[in-house]
Motif scaffolding. Structure first.
Motif: not given
Length: 334
Positions: A248-260
């Motif tokens: 779940l911690t690793g998945v949260q690292k995807l959020k800024p990538i998706a936002d960008e």
């Protein structure tokens, strides 16, 4: 919506395909299920995937009712056979000739159609001779009850053997339906290269890893009410393998990538599987029409190599890659 050829055939399907596993006929009311199907049609989805085992045949009935009135030639309907259905009698399971021939008739009746576009072996049956299975599928095709044949969760060796028999019998084995996501990449080492060689495409299920890749599950916090992880009808069992803090911690690292990229995390995850050229379609499910309307926006998205690398860096070793994880049950041990 964009459309892709399925395997080495002239048959096109929508690259976002609507599937009703775990939802229709069980988790959501039939009127909501119909709304989800209508939302899919409105979004340009033309391809619908189900299976006789989903909600013990009820999901096929729901889909058949929801698609009633649609021009049959304008949509593609897929279903599957293998798992126990009905009362679960001794011949109500597997890929024997008896079960296949009886199951296709039941599926067609529930789906209210004379044929399915793709009939899929839902797993490999280690208890039945492959020759018996493929001959039965060939007869289903020759009877006009299915146009093409596919498989689901077969490993590379099984795909190769099935393809050879299908070719000998004069029918087309054109697809495999495996689990595939940023977190589950077991098909990449063996299944994808074999499929590319033989002319099969992947129709991938769970591109959102049972919803984990939407980012709604946070490390160290309880699952949101109403989410799959709180569903006692089977959803919680399916998602529990991902409910670990490191994942779940690793998945949260995807959020800024998706936002960008201007995408939701779900859209990013669906777009990611569609970057694989051997993937013809990503299956999405929905318990609300709004989920369809949002997730379908992943269609046509192109992710730059730099973005793909960012995703790999974020997920890292959390992804499962072992091809041996594709395992078929031995029905004679059941």
């Amino acid at each position: 919506m964009e459309f892709r050829y399925l395997g080495n055939s002239g048959f096109k399907i929508s690259e976002i395909t609507f599937g009703n596993w775990l939802t229709h006929g069980s988790q959501v009311e039939n009127d909501v299920a119909t709304q989800c199907v209508q939302a899919a049609l409105d979004a340009g989805i033309s391809t619908f995937d189900t299976a006789d085992v989903y909600a013990n045949t009820s999901a096929e009935t729901v889909l058949g009712n929801a698609l009633k009135g649609e021009r049959r030639e304008s949509i593609e309907i897929f279903t599957k056979v293998f798992w126990p259905t009905g009362p679960g009698g001794k011949n109500d399971v597997g890929l024997s000739r008896k079960h296949i021939m009886e199951s296709i008739n039941g599926s067609l009746s529930r789906l209210q159609t004379d044929y399915v576009d793709l009939y899929q072996a839902h797993r490999y049956d280690v208890s039945t001779p492959l020759e018996e299975t493929m001959q039965a599928f060939a007869d289903v095709v020759r009877q006009g009850k299915a146009l093409y044949i596919g498989v689901s969760e077969w490993n590379a060796e099984q795909i190769r053997a099935g393809h050879a028999l299908a070719k000998d019998l004069g029918i087309q084995l054109i697809s495999n339906q495996p689990q595939y996501s940023m977190l589950w990449r077991v098909i990449e080492e063996e299944v994808v290269p074999t499929s590319e060689e033989l002319g099969l495409s992947q129709i991938v299920w769970s591109p959102l890893a049972q919803g984990v890749l939407t980012g709604k599950y946070l490390p160290g916090q309880p699952a949101p009410e109403g989410s799959r992880a709180t569903d006692g009808k089977g959803g919680a069992d399916m998602v529990k393998g991902w409910m670990k803090d490191d994942v779940l911690t690793g998945v949260q690292k995807l959020k800024p990538i998706a936002d960008e990229a201007g995408l939701t995390m779900a859209q990013l995850s669906i777009a990611w599987v569609l970057q694989n050229p051997n993937v013809a379609a990503a299956l999405i499910g929905a318990s609300r029409p709004e989920q369809v309307e949002s997730n379908v926006k992943a269609a046509g998205v192109k992710l730059e190599p730099a973005v793909m690398k960012q995703i790999d860096d974020a997920i890292g070793s959390l992804a499962e890659t072992d091809p041996a994880k594709t395992i078929s049950p031995n029905l004679r041990d059941v």
